[in-house]
Design an enzyme around this catalytic site. Structure first.
Site, short mmCIF file in Angstrom:
data_model
loop_
_atom_site.label_atom_id
_atom_site.label_comp_id
_atom_site.label_asym_id
_atom_site.label_seq_id
_atom_site.Cartn_x
_atom_site.Cartn_y
_atom_site.Cartn_z
N ASP A 720 34.89 37.17 8.85
CA ASP A 720 33.91 36.09 9.02
C ASP A 720 32.48 36.55 8.75
OD1 ASP A 720 32.91 33.49 9.95
OD2 ASP A 720 32.16 34.67 11.65
N ASP A 723 31.68 41.17 11.69
CA ASP A 723 32.81 41.55 12.53
C ASP A 723 34.09 41.47 11.70
OD1 ASP A 723 33.01 38.86 12.18
OD2 ASP A 723 32.79 38.30 14.28
N TYR A 870 33.19 29.34 17.36
CA TYR A 870 33.18 28.20 16.44
C TYR A 870 33.92 27.04 17.11
CZ TYR A 870 31.64 31.43 12.80
OH TYR A 870 30.92 32.34 12.08
N GLU A 1077 21.86 38.52 11.06
CA GLU A 1077 23.27 38.18 10.93
C GLU A 1077 23.59 37.87 9.47
OE1 GLU A 1077 26.27 38.44 11.93
OE2 GLU A 1077 26.46 36.95 13.53
#
Length: 1113
Positions: A720, A723, A870, A1077
């Protein structure tokens, strides 16, 4: 729209009371039976048609059923549910007024409250309308006085209708369909998106039956009844409408379901099979065929003025052998209503195209049109009039290819050389008032010739020669005023596209229909040009991105529209605005692929390179600033499709291109790219390679990545973010957006040299989805890994050893949000690989997408297993997008109806992994023309006037977590919206400015800073990514690397980091996972925007931007 499939409500009704109401209504009103077109699984669809017996300024109808109905969906009325068996329908604004004699037809779909083996009986009546109302037996008829029975409508792949020409009150269209199934006879449907179409005045290559003001049924002609897969069938028409611009329209052939891509060129597209766009509405007067329109003596020797022929009246090179397509003479090559002297239909001309009092006595032979105004039957399919042979036997101006002037070929509206102005009737000729070469000395249509017969601005865009053509509209000096063949006037010089032999000069130059010396501006009165009406922009210029830039940076390249193409060649119609006075001109044509030769009649072509031709003016024409130079050329190539084309004129400095064609207006003109979008696109694709899980291929481009998680329940897919969890919803959402960008902006990937890499990139998650969906068990794998356990580990994916649990959705464990999004990804994947001609893989994806979509639709409920990472807010948006891509892939109308039922028509907050409503609105607009105001509202909400926060250097800042992600996604939607015609100029400009900010047009710590890793010289050094933070093996990797203050040892090429705060500040710190991120969904819309910009780059539609903090590449 009311009623969601899968959410039907059972409504209880008192049957006896209802029957009393029905009996009472039956006594008071005459009901019309409604035949059911289709019935399946408790769902019916039908057309309810009522003959109107009295004038109505508004109406209310009732659909009455003999079984309980849970809900209906209706398209041409506003519905109100009275009870389970009675639905009230109220008119829309566009169909409120009905006149006696009309047939009102309403299409609807109904959902039974209780599924039954057979459809219920249905009737309809209109409140307050006296007299018999019984409609046609099948509910589909054009005229109530002559009903035509039409059976049920089967689904078929829909195709856009091209607007060839338009004018106030009418337009000409061309509708082409690619054939996917063998057909022995066919029936099509032509549907207009806007309400203003009142009547199709003429149609060729099909017959038409009118169902409503927006809906026609088409039937094949004898000669095009048999169709094979790979064929193409085209229909041309002229329509009258109460509109200022032509409405969007769709055509489909019933049963022509798209399941296989074909590469055969449509058989009807030979060069001369159609006069590309010369047809003004008057080209075919529907009632002009009086029996006397063909006189038996039309072949009298006097039909040709022997002395009027100057040798130069025929352009020496216009008889290119190839200008006559060998197969263009279908039976329709003779205009069905081969206009007799009355072929100028009084109402089909724009009101001022003929100034009634301007006829000088000598400019016209008042009634000298002998019956020879039309050669009664001399038009053999060879499109050559029998008496046109020999140079002197033909009226000089009729011999030029100008008798078939493609759209807006102003130059071609004139005969070759420069007559005295008085011999010219600027544009008043009815298109087919006489066969070009059959005219006696009175070859000039009676009363149409006079210098002033052209009202300066009333012409449809192509009815008038732009300002560059003046006296050349007349035959040389040898011609008496009548030596000018009427067909030199107005683009309507030919019956729309029926290829009647007489509508074309005997030499049948198809694409080469332009006379050589049409430009001689000096003799033209200024009023002969209506500048703004004259553009070839009746064709979508924005689809023809220029192939190369001009040799001089100060000369503006103009995209060239292709008006016709066939295997081995094509015809194109450039128009260039003139910004400087020029005494003669030299133009440069640039092509996107190799061209063998160019044929042009106003210039001498020289092949500089295989992709570059120089055109030198043949006649030394003087061009004035404000003029427009338009002409036609034919190119030969070893190609099956015309390449991208651009043109510029030496010394023509200024302006901004000729506008953006049909897609919502011009682009603001040929801006200059300040970033290397192709390089950014290449890097973004590399980022997805770094996210791969499973066994990597031998050509893995990421040296610090190896095989990982090969023991997962389903290996493959993407990690994703930084990670190693494989979350189903963001992975599917990212794949959908990326693959949509490939379908929408394929040329952008190709221009960047990344097309093959992109197909490889998206195939990785698509393969994973195919393995994840078990249709036999109705079970979908939606997640591998535990978010909490995974986030407790910092290290390489290749070395992780924690448990990786698998989570599934099924009928008992709901997850329609993820299932629908995965179906959407596979459906758009089917479109992409069909375009790649990988039909087997496309079919595999499509079959899986359809079954998974049905599973999602029938098992509604949100997946909660990905929380708190999510958590979806709903599934309507995913179901809507999935239905739309399935509709595009199959042409099945049910999917379109489903999408509309799932849609939230409000203003979306953003496009993201959780919210795709704006995507669905754009997809629906492209197919239906609806929801434009909602889409515009979305982009207004992203403006400063709409309340959006902007950083000092101009980034639209939606949220702190992934600010660049939201801006990139919005930029992608803006480019797609522009591509389908919504506020094209402003949306392109805004999108490019947002991407420019991300690539460096900002001031981070006082410097230009790229938020894309590896792009430019100043970019993030510490993206929050485990693998990139690890040194090369065998060095260990752990939490020390997470907290290290040094740059990442590995460059995570192409990754888009989270971005700045709303003040433009950015913290390049690995531990700051908000600013730094990275994730697959962050790059998806951003990469799609890069592809859209790459497709625009170097073209006339590339916008001029106004970034607040500009920097270089």
């Amino acid at each position: 729209m009311v009623g969601l499939p899968g959410k039907k409500r059972k409504l209880k009704t008192t049957l006896s009371g209802l029957m009393v109401l029905i009996v009472f209504a039956s006594l008071a009103r005459a009901h019309t039976g409604v035949p059911v077109d289709h019935y399946w699984g408790g769902v019916l669809q039908a057309y309810a048609c009522v003959n109107i017996t009295q004038s109505l300024s508004g109406w209310t109808a009732h659909l009455v059923f003999d079984a309980d109905i849970a809900s209906i969906e209706v398209w041409d009325a506003v519905q109100t549910k009275v009870n389970a068996r009675d639905f009230k329908l109220t008119n829309q604004h566009y169909n409120a007024e009905q006149e006696a004699g009309n047939t009102l037809c309403i299409y609807f779909r109904g959902h039974l409250a209780v599924r039954a083996d057979a459809a219920p009986s249905i009737s309809i009546y209109i409140e307050g309308m006296d007299g018999p109302t019984s409609g046609p037996e099948s509910g589909t008829t054009l005229q109530p006085t002559s009903p035509t029975t039409i059976g049920p409508a089967a689904p078929g792949k829909r195709f856009n209708v091209q607007v060839v020409n338009e004018w106030p009150g009418g337009f000409q269209g061309r509708a082409c369909v690619t054939v996917y199934q063998h057909m022995q006879g066919w029936r099509g449907r032509l549907k207009f998106k806007a309400p203003g179409v009142t009547e199709i005045q003429s149609i060729w290559r099909a017959s038409a039956t009118r169902l409503s003001k927006r809906h026609y049924v088409l039937h094949n002609m004898d000669y095009n009844a048999v169709l094979e897969p790979g064929d193409g069938v085209c229909v041309g028409f002229v329509a009258e409408c109460r509109c200022s611009t032509a409405p969007a329209a769709k055509i489909f052939i019933e049963g022509n379901t798209r399941r296989r891509q074909t590469t055969r060129s449509p058989t009807t597209q030979a060069p001369s099979t159609q006069a590309p766009s010369t047809q003004a509405p008057s080209t075919q007067a529907t009632s002009t065929q009086a029996p006397s329109t063909q006189a038996p003596s039309t072949q009298a020797p006097s039909t040709q003025a022997p002395s009027t022929q100057a040798p130069s009246t025929q352009a020496p090179s216009t008889q290119a052998p190839s200008t006559q397509a060998p197969s263009t003479q279908a039976p329709s090559t003779q205009a069905p209503s081969t206009q007799a002297p009355s072929t100028q239909a009084p109402s089909t001309q724009a009101p001022s195209t003929q100034a009634p009092s301007t006829q000088a006595p000598s400019t016209q032979a008042p009634s000298t049109q002998a019956p020879s105004t039309q050669a009664p039957s001399t038009q053999a399919p060879s499109t050559q009039a029998p008496s046109t042979q020999a140079p002197s036997t033909q009226a000089p101006s009729t011999q030029a290819p100008t008798t078939q002037a493609p759209s807006t070929q102003a130059p071609s509206t004139q005969a070759p050389s420069t007559q005295a102005p008085t011999t010219q009737a600027p544009s008043t000729q009815a298109p087919s008032t006489q066969a070009p070469s059959t005219q006696a000395p009175s070859t000039q249509a009676p009363s149409t010739q006079a210098p002033s017969t052209q009202a300066p601005s009333t012409q449809a865009p192509t009815t008038q020669a732009p300002s560059t053509q003046a006296p050349s509209t007349q035959a040389p000096s040898t011609q008496a005023p009548s030596t000018q063949a009427p067909s030199t006037q107005a683009p309507s010089t030919q019956a729309p596209s029926t290829q009647a032999p007489s509508t074309q000069a005997p030499s049948t130059q198809a694409p080469s229909t332009q006379a050589p010396s049409t430009q001689a501006p000096s003799t033209q009165a200024p009023s002969t040009q209506a500048p703004s009406t004259q553009a070839p922009s009746t064709q979508a210029l924005s689809t023809q991105t220029p192939a190369t830039t001009p040799s001089s940076a100060t000369e503006i390249p103009v995209a060239v529209p292709v008006s016709n193409e066939w295997n081995g060649g094509f015809q194109a119609d450039p128009c260039i605005d003139i910004y400087n006075d020029l005494n003669g001109w030299t133009a440069h044509l640039h092509f996107g692929s190799d061209i063998d030769s160019v044929e042009v009649w106003v210039a001498t072509p020289t092949r500089v390179t295989p992709t570059h031709f120089q055109l030198d003016d043949l006649n030394g024409d003087e061009l004035r600033a404000g003029d427009r130079l338009c002409f036609t050329f034919v190119a030969r190539c070893s190609c099956t499709q015309a390449p991208l084309i651009s043109i510029y004129i030496e010394g023509n400095i200024g302006g901004g291109g000729n506008g953006g064609g049909e897609n919502g207006g011009g682009s603001g003109g040929a801006g200059n790219a300040t970033k290397d979008y192709n390089e950014a696109l290449r890097l973004s694709i590399l980022f997805y390679a770094a996210q791969r899980s499973g066994s990597l291929p031998e050509d893995n481009p990421i040296p610090w990545r190896g095989d990982s998680a090969v023991s997962d329940c389903v290996p493959g897919g993407w990690y994703d973010a930084g990670d190693h969890v494989k979350f189903g919803l963001p992975m599917a959402s990212s794949t959908t957006l990326l693959t949509w960008s490939l379908v929408q902006f394929k040329n952008g990937y190709q221009k960047a040299g990344q097309l093959d890499a992109m197909y490889d990139s998206i195939r990785w998650p698509l393969d994973y989805f195919l393995d994840a969906w078990d249709e036999s068990a109705s079970r979908l794998l939606v997640q591998v890994g535990d978010g909490n356990a995974d986030h407790a580990y910092w290290g390489r994916a290749e070395e992780m050893d924690m448990a990786r649990p698998c989570q599934y959705v099924s009928a008992s464990n709901k997850g329609s949000d993820i299932a629908a999004e995965t179906a959407a990804a596979m459906a758009v994947g089917a479109l992409a690989f069909q375009d790649k001609e990988d039909q087997a893989y496309s079919d595999q994806l499509l079959n899986a997408a359809e079954s998974l979509y049905n599973f999602a639709k029938n098992n509604r409920g949100l997946f909660g297993g990905a929380a708190p990472f999510y958590s979806s807010s709903g599934d309507d948006d995913e179901l809507c997008v999935a239905a739309m891509f399935l509709y595009k892939a199959t042409g099945t109308a049910d999917y379109l109806a489903h999408a509309q039922s799932f849609l939230n028509p409000g203003t979306s907050w953003s496009l993201s992994w959780d919210n795709k409503f704006i995507a669905c609105q754009i997809l629906l607009y492209e197919e239906t023309g609806q929801y434009k105001s909602n889409i515009q509202s979305f982009f207004r909400s992203w403006s400063q006037d709409g309340g959006m926060s902007y950083t000092p250097c101009g980034l639209a800042w939606r949220d702190s977590w992934g600010s660049t992600r939201y801006a990139g996604n919005a930029a992608f939607t803006a480019l797609v919206a522009a591509d389908v015609g919504i506020d094209s100029e402003s949306n392109r400009k805004w999108a490019v400015e947002q991407i420019n900010y991300i690539l460096g047009d900002n001031r981070v710590n006082g410097q230009c800073f790229s938020f894309v890793v590896g792009y430019g010289s100043n970019y993030p050094q510490q993206p929050h990514h485990r693998g990139a933070s690890c040194p090369d093996l065998p060095a260990p990797c752990g939490w020390n690397q997470e907290s290290a203050s040094t740059p990442n040892p590995q460059i995570l090429h192409g990754a888009l980091v989270g971005g700045p705060d709303n003040s433009g500040n950015y913290n390049d710190d690995r531990s700051d996972y908000i600013s730094n991120e990275v994730a697959t969904d962050y790059n998806s819309g951003f990469q799609g925007a890069l592809a859209g910009i790459s497709q625009l780059e170097d073209g006339v539609d590339f916008p001029k931007t106004d970034n607040k903090c500009p920097c270089g590449v």
